[in-house]
Design a protein around this motif. Structure first.
Motif, short mmCIF file in Angstrom:
data_model
loop_
_atom_site.label_atom_id
_atom_site.label_comp_id
_atom_site.label_asym_id
_atom_site.label_seq_id
_atom_site.Cartn_x
_atom_site.Cartn_y
_atom_site.Cartn_z
N SER A 130 5.19 9.57 6.69
CA SER A 130 4.73 10.90 6.26
C SER A 130 5.86 11.75 5.71
O SER A 130 5.78 12.27 4.60
CB SER A 130 4.14 11.67 7.44
N PHE A 131 6.90 11.90 6.51
CA PHE A 131 7.91 12.91 6.19
C PHE A 131 9.10 12.39 5.38
O PHE A 131 9.78 13.18 4.73
CB PHE A 131 8.40 13.59 7.47
N ASP A 132 9.39 11.10 5.46
CA ASP A 132 10.50 10.58 4.66
C ASP A 132 9.99 9.96 3.37
O ASP A 132 10.57 10.17 2.31
CB ASP A 132 11.27 9.49 5.43
N TYR A 133 8.92 9.19 3.48
CA TYR A 133 8.44 8.48 2.29
C TYR A 133 7.31 9.23 1.59
O TYR A 133 6.91 8.82 0.50
CB TYR A 133 7.91 7.09 2.69
N ASN A 134 6.77 10.27 2.20
CA ASN A 134 5.63 11.02 1.65
C ASN A 134 4.47 10.10 1.27
O ASN A 134 3.77 10.32 0.30
CB ASN A 134 6.05 11.84 0.42
N ASP A 135 4.28 9.05 2.06
CA ASP A 135 3.21 8.10 1.80
C ASP A 135 2.08 8.39 2.79
O ASP A 135 1.96 7.76 3.83
CB ASP A 135 3.76 6.67 1.99
N TYR A 136 1.25 9.36 2.44
CA TYR A 136 0.27 9.87 3.40
C TYR A 136 -0.87 8.88 3.65
O TYR A 136 -1.42 8.85 4.74
CB TYR A 136 -0.28 11.22 2.92
N GLY A 137 -1.23 8.09 2.64
CA GLY A 137 -2.30 7.11 2.80
C GLY A 137 -1.93 6.08 3.87
O GLY A 137 -2.65 5.86 4.84
N THR A 179 -7.51 12.78 8.47
CA THR A 179 -6.61 11.62 8.55
C THR A 179 -7.35 10.35 8.12
O THR A 179 -6.82 9.52 7.39
CB THR A 179 -6.06 11.46 9.98
N LEU A 180 -8.61 10.24 8.56
CA LEU A 180 -9.43 9.08 8.20
C LEU A 180 -9.62 9.04 6.68
O LEU A 180 -9.47 7.99 6.04
CB LEU A 180 -10.78 9.16 8.91
N TYR A 181 -9.91 10.19 6.11
CA TYR A 181 -10.11 10.27 4.66
C TYR A 181 -8.82 9.85 3.93
O TYR A 181 -8.84 9.01 3.02
CB TYR A 181 -10.52 11.69 4.25
N LEU A 182 -7.68 10.43 4.37
CA LEU A 182 -6.40 10.10 3.71
C LEU A 182 -6.09 8.61 3.81
O LEU A 182 -5.54 8.01 2.89
CB LEU A 182 -5.26 10.90 4.35
N SER A 183 -6.48 8.01 4.94
CA SER A 183 -6.15 6.59 5.14
C SER A 183 -6.91 5.69 4.17
O SER A 183 -6.56 4.53 3.98
CB SER A 183 -6.46 6.18 6.59
N LEU A 184 -7.95 6.23 3.55
CA LEU A 184 -8.73 5.44 2.60
C LEU A 184 -8.34 5.75 1.15
O LEU A 184 -9.03 5.34 0.21
CB LEU A 184 -10.23 5.71 2.80
#
Lengths: 322, 433
Positions: free
Chosen positions: A286-293, A61-66
């Motif tokens: 996450s699930f509606d916008y698929n914006d994982y970052g 999650t930390l990696y994805l957030s960057l």
């Protein structure tokens, strides 16, 4: 003389002499070390397993957030540093209102649940007739699935056909919007949460109360203290560690409430995002916008908030234990 | 305890991670030998009348093909979430997937989650890909690659209570202006009965609002690809939709209604008019679910300033998951489920399909209410092939363009909401480029 002779022939001495005379094995060093640190060695497999379970999701999650990961987590994404955090922390349309709602919902639910829970626990503390039945009745909401609870309350609070408004009409009170109202939905859901989770607080506090010794209370009674004084100056301080444990458990639960909000108001927390807490917001990203970052950045910030709250509470509990 | 610090850190982290582990669950995946699965086909379908009809025929397919079907059936939102999680993780557990081309088609195709089946559809001559309607085919094609076979189509029509119209001495409205007048008259003459009902939740209402927008001459996006919500036509449509519900809708109306809630109000006899997809007509005409089943009429979507332009869209399609190791059997299933015979059978059961030849067959709709067939046929001409903005992140776009609808329903500042939505939608479109 006899003492010395006895010492020489004592079983410990015999065992030591036998051990010293034995040939040293290759695992002796490890065996001694393991014996010395046995509480860690025995717990190690579970700790490693738990650490992996914690480390992987947190690290990922930390990696994805960057990154600017969106669409699919498997597609190429670019490392963008703290940009997501900057965007999230300056988002006054969705993020900060969601923080406000999370604090309002958690704080409100927790305050009512602790006060109500303590009151009910005190009532149930001393034995009375029909005690078992009352305890079962109080625990009923606790065993219901939150999604089912959400659907049930949606029906009860329906503005047109719901029982709640029908009941109000019997007393000449006009129909209320409850879940349908932009200003009333979150408070309504807070009360549903209170309805469902106060029993858990009762359960914890009751366990704490029943473990208390009667003596301090009796001493205070002999000294002429009133019921309120006995509660405030004797019982409450004694039950404080348990009280903080209950706040801790229920607080974490209330902070991460999702199911009941989703079951009653759907994605986005309603048309005006009126019940969108941080959890609902992160889920939507996450699930509606698929914006994982972005979603990961929100989750990491949320994680830090939870850790901070728990740290504060455990520090408080430690002080109250002293 | 001598080691409270370590344990406390471990405990706190564990507790917190439980609240935050949402994304990690995306990565859970269980394997399964491909040899074992060669004769087992995993299909994931949505809760829909089409699914009910195909389920009954599954034994027929299993017997004919020797393939065992493993069916998973979910509600729309759960289905969508399931795809997001499993396809994101690269699962091979899904072979055939029922999906919404207008909602998820672009996203799935862009993420390579759905297989290119162009060769299969064009080479199956007996099955006849040319028999499928052009609009739906366009919606299941991405960058010239066919990724799905449309199975269900729908158009927005006007549902109404025949008895209330008759009692009020009114004709069926043919324009939106007449609809508003009729709704106002019936609501004033029948206390407790709303003149009009429709979806009210921001995102859910977008699809049904689209026909109002198109009929008033508006569009989501202009010819240059820019946001187009602040035109006079769009403002008119937003105002009208909101006014119909606010002034003539049910009392204490919520802003969370999707079709099940709105349909319930109509089928319980509490509203005179209702605009909704034709594919849901059975909910209104089935005595088991409707108290007014014998008093429901259907009409073409009323004309606005620019005529009647209801949406005419493929709502669901069947595709093959890109990671499926059973794609041949998956294609065999799709061919069977979308064959002319099966589509005719399902259409006869009340689900409007996407085959031209089936629509040309009078037996396909002989059990439909005559006025519904008339309304559907009239909707083909002037129909618009999409009912929501055609973008990749449709859910986000729907929330943006849907907000002025609920502001209008609640009697707020519609112009201000449109202005905000226009700016946000433009920013959204710029970001997606």
């Amino acid at each position: 003389m006899s003492i010395v002779a006895n010492r020489k022939s004592s079983p410990v001495a015999v065992a030591n002499s036998q051990k010293n005379g034995r040939k040293k094995g290759p695992l002796d060093g490890f065996s001694r070390w393991a014996n010395k640190h046995r509480k860690w060695v025995l717990a190690a497999p579970a700790m490693v397993f738990t650490a992996l379970l914690i480390a992987f999701p947190l690290g990922w999650t930390l990696y994805l957030s960057l990154t600017d990961s969106s669409g699919s987590v498997r597609s190429d994404s670019e490392f963008i540093g703290l940009q997501n955090y900057g965007e999230v922390l300056t988002d006054f349309d969705r993020f900060w209102p969601a923080v406000g709602r999370t604090v309002y919902f958690t704080g409100g639910a927790l305050a009512f649940e602790m006060a109500l829970g303590m009151a009910i626990a005190l009532l149930l503390w001393r034995p009375f007739r029909g005690e078992k039945w009352v305890r079962v009745a109080i625990l009923l909401p606790l065993v219901a699935t939150p999604v089912a609870v959400g659907m049930m309350w949606s029906l009860i609070l329906d503005p047109n056909i719901g029982f709640a408004n029908q009941a109000l009409s019997w007393f000449g009170i006009p129909a209320q919007p409850w879940l349908a109202g932009q200003d009333t939905a979150l408070t309504t859901l807070m009360f549903v949460d209170i309805w469902q989770w106060t029993p858990m607080v009762v359960l914890i506090l009751l366990a704490g109360l029943t473990s208390l010794s009667d003596e301090p209370d009796e001493a205070a009674r002999v000294d002429g203290a009133s019921a309120w004084q006995r509660f405030w100056y004797v019982t409450f301080p004694l039950v404080m560690p348990v009280f903080i444990t209950a706040i801790l458990l229920r607080g974490i639960d209330a902070l991460k409430t999702f199911d009941i909000l989703y079951a009653t108001k759907g994605k986005g927390g309603g048309s005006f995002h009126e019940v969108e807490t941080l959890n609902v917001y992160a889920y939507g990203l996450s699930f509606d916008y698929n914006d994982y970052g972005m979603s990961s950045a929100v989750l990491i910030i949320f994680f830090m908030m939870i850790v901070g709250c728990i740290w504060l509470l455990t520090a408080r509990k430690k002080r109250s234990n002293r | 305890m001598k080691n409270p610090r370590v344990l406390r850190v471990a405990g706190i982290t564990t507790a917190a991670i439980l609240a935050v582990g949402t994304l990690a669950s995306c990565s859970s995946e269980s394997g399964g030998g491909s040899e074992e699965r060669s004769d087992v086909l995993n299909i994931t379908l949505a809760n829909h009348v089409w699914t009910d009809a195909i389920k009954e025929s599954l034994p027929e397919f299993e017997e004919q093909s020797g393939i065992t079907v493993n069916l998973t059936q979910l509600g729309e939102d759960q289905l969508s979430d399931q795809y997001n999680v499993k396809l994101n993780a690269g699962t091979d557990e899904i072979d055939v997937m029922m999906y919404r081309p207008l909602q998820e088609g672009k996203l799935f195709a862009q993420n390579n989650w759905i297989a290119d089946i162009t060769d299969q559809v064009t080479s199956a001559e007996d099955w006849n890909w040319d028999d499928f309607q052009e609009g739906p085919v366009g919606a299941t094609t991405f960058d010239d690659a066919v990724v799905g076979v449309p199975i269900i189509t729908e158009r927005e029509v006007l549902y109404y209570r025949t008895d209330l119209l008759e009692a009020a001495g009114l004709e069926v409205p043919t324009t939106l202006e007449e609809l508003e007048e009729a709704a106002a008259k019936i609501a004033s003459e029948n206390p407790g009965v709303a003149g009009f009902v429709a979806r009210t939740a921001a995102s859910a209402a977008v699809t049904q609002f689209s026909s109002f927008l198109y009929s008033e001459g508006g569009a989501w996006i202009d010819e240059d690809g820019n946001a187009n919500l602040d035109t006079d036509a769009a403002k008119e449509a937003y105002e009208l939709y909101g006014t119909l519900i606010r002034e003539h809708g049910p009392e204490n109306v919520s802003t969370d209604m999707s079709w099940p809630e709105a349909m319930a109000i109509f089928t319980q006899g509490n509203a005179a008019f209702y605009t909704e997809a034709d594919s849901l007509y059975k909910n209104a005409t089935d005595p088991a679910s409707s108290t007014i089943s014998d008093r429901v009429g259907f009409a073409q979507f009323p004309a606005g300033a620019e005529g009647s332009h209801p949406y005419n869209v493929p709502s669901w399609a069947l595709g093959i998951a890109a990671e499926s190791e059973n794609s041949e059997n998956a294609w065999e299933f799709i061919q069977w489920a979308t064959s002319q015979e099966k589509m005719l059978e399902i259409q006869q059961a009340g689900v409007p399909g996407s085959r031209i030849s089936v629509w040309e067959d009078p037996s396909a709709t002989e059990d439909y209410p005559a006025d519904l067939v008339e309304a559907i046929n009239a909707s083909f001409e002037g129909g618009v092939g999409f009912d929501r903005p055609q973008v990749i992140s449709v859910a986000e776009a729907r929330e943006i363009v849907g907000l002025p609808i609920v502001v209008s329903i609640t009697g707020g500042d519609v112009d201000g909401a449109i202005e905000d939505a226009q700016a946000q939608f433009q920013e959204f479109l710029d970001d997606e480029e």
